[in-house]
Design a protein around this motif. Structure first.
Motif, short mmCIF file in Angstrom:
data_model
loop_
_atom_site.label_atom_id
_atom_site.label_comp_id
_atom_site.label_asym_id
_atom_site.label_seq_id
_atom_site.Cartn_x
_atom_site.Cartn_y
_atom_site.Cartn_z
N ASP A 1 0.79 -1.23 0.00
CA ASP A 1 0.00 0.00 0.00
C ASP A 1 0.82 1.29 0.00
OD1 ASP A 1 0.96 -0.12 2.56
OD2 ASP A 1 -0.99 -0.36 3.50
N GLY A 2 2.13 1.18 -0.06
CA GLY A 2 2.98 2.38 -0.15
C GLY A 2 3.16 3.14 1.14
N ASP A 3 2.89 2.51 2.27
CA ASP A 3 3.06 3.21 3.55
C ASP A 3 4.47 3.10 4.12
OD1 ASP A 3 3.13 0.61 4.45
OD2 ASP A 3 1.45 0.81 5.84
N GLY A 4 5.36 2.42 3.42
CA GLY A 4 6.74 2.29 3.87
C GLY A 4 6.98 1.09 4.76
N THR A 5 5.93 0.41 5.16
CA THR A 5 6.07 -0.79 5.98
C THR A 5 6.46 -1.95 5.08
OG1 THR A 5 4.35 0.03 7.43
CG2 THR A 5 4.91 -2.30 7.62
N THR A 6 7.51 -2.66 5.44
CA THR A 6 7.99 -3.74 4.57
C THR A 6 7.61 -5.12 5.07
OG1 THR A 6 10.13 -3.77 5.69
CG2 THR A 6 9.93 -2.37 3.73
N THR A 7 6.74 -5.18 6.04
CA THR A 7 6.18 -6.46 6.45
C THR A 7 4.67 -6.34 6.29
OG1 THR A 7 7.96 -6.85 8.02
CG2 THR A 7 5.97 -8.12 8.33
N THR A 8 4.14 -7.11 5.37
CA THR A 8 2.73 -6.99 5.00
C THR A 8 1.94 -8.19 5.49
OG1 THR A 8 3.34 -5.75 3.03
CG2 THR A 8 1.16 -6.77 3.04
N PRO A 9 0.83 -7.96 6.20
CA PRO A 9 -0.05 -9.09 6.56
C PRO A 9 -0.63 -9.70 5.28
CG PRO A 9 -0.61 -7.11 7.81
CD PRO A 9 0.36 -6.70 6.76
#
Length: 187
Positions: A50-58
């Motif tokens: 989603d482009g939020d910068g979080t690199t661990t995605t559920p």
């Protein structure tokens, strides 16, 4: 609440304790602790959908932390198949290629917890109000493994859903069976 953080604790907890006095100044203490598996959310490392910068995605396609609650292995298999169909070999928000995800042949969504501890105390009266109490304690009487250290990272199929440790024992509940002998002098 259910969309991003969700419930995090075990659904079922049972803690019981009792002290039973027997004739001859003998006392039995019991502590029993049991809990169900906590909720789990499988993730995919190094993917930012989603482009939020979080690199661990559920894993998309299921409610957050629903495993060990309302979701099971079939739901995870369907979510993985959906992820592979929709995202695999495409690019994420950081323009990184998204790898296909596979499930290992054997995995668990964590472990429940169980420990039963007992203490037997014999008290001897001395002169006046002085007493000596001698006790024996046994932690995790049934030597239940209480596994932990599970990884729920779908990017690594060799560790996904595999226990890597066991509850530690520093003379407390949950670790490998242990015995302790002690005494108390009161005056």
């Amino acid at each position: 609440y259910f969309a991003n953080y969700g419930p995090t604790g075990a659904r079922h907890l049972l803690n019981m304790s009792a002290l039973i006095d027997f004739p001859g100044n003998i006392q039995l203490g019991i502590i029993s602790a049991i809990s169900s598996r906590p909720p789990v959310m499988p993730t995919i490392a190094n993917v930012d959908l989603d482009g939020d910068g979080t690199t661990t995605t559920p894993i998309p396609g299921v409610n957050y932390n629903c495993f060990n609650r309302a979701c099971g292995e079939e739901d995870l298999a369907a979510a993985v198949a959906g992820f592979n169909q929709q995202y695999a070999n495409g690019r994420d928000a950081r323009n990184q290629v998204i790898s296909q995800v596979t499930l290992p042949a054997d995995y668990d969504f964590g472990d429940n917890f169980s420990s039963q501890d007992i203490r037997v105390t014999k008290t001897f009266g001395l002169r006046g109000s002085s007493k000596v109490a001698v006790f024996v304690e046994v932690f995790n009487v049934f030597n239940v493994a209480n596994l932990g250290g599970y990884s729920f990272n779908l990017s690594n199929t060799s560790t996904f859903g595999q226990p890597t440790n066991r509850a530690s024992q520093v003379f407390g509940s949950g670790g490998p069976r242990a015995f302790q002998l002690g005494g108390r002098f009161t005056f």
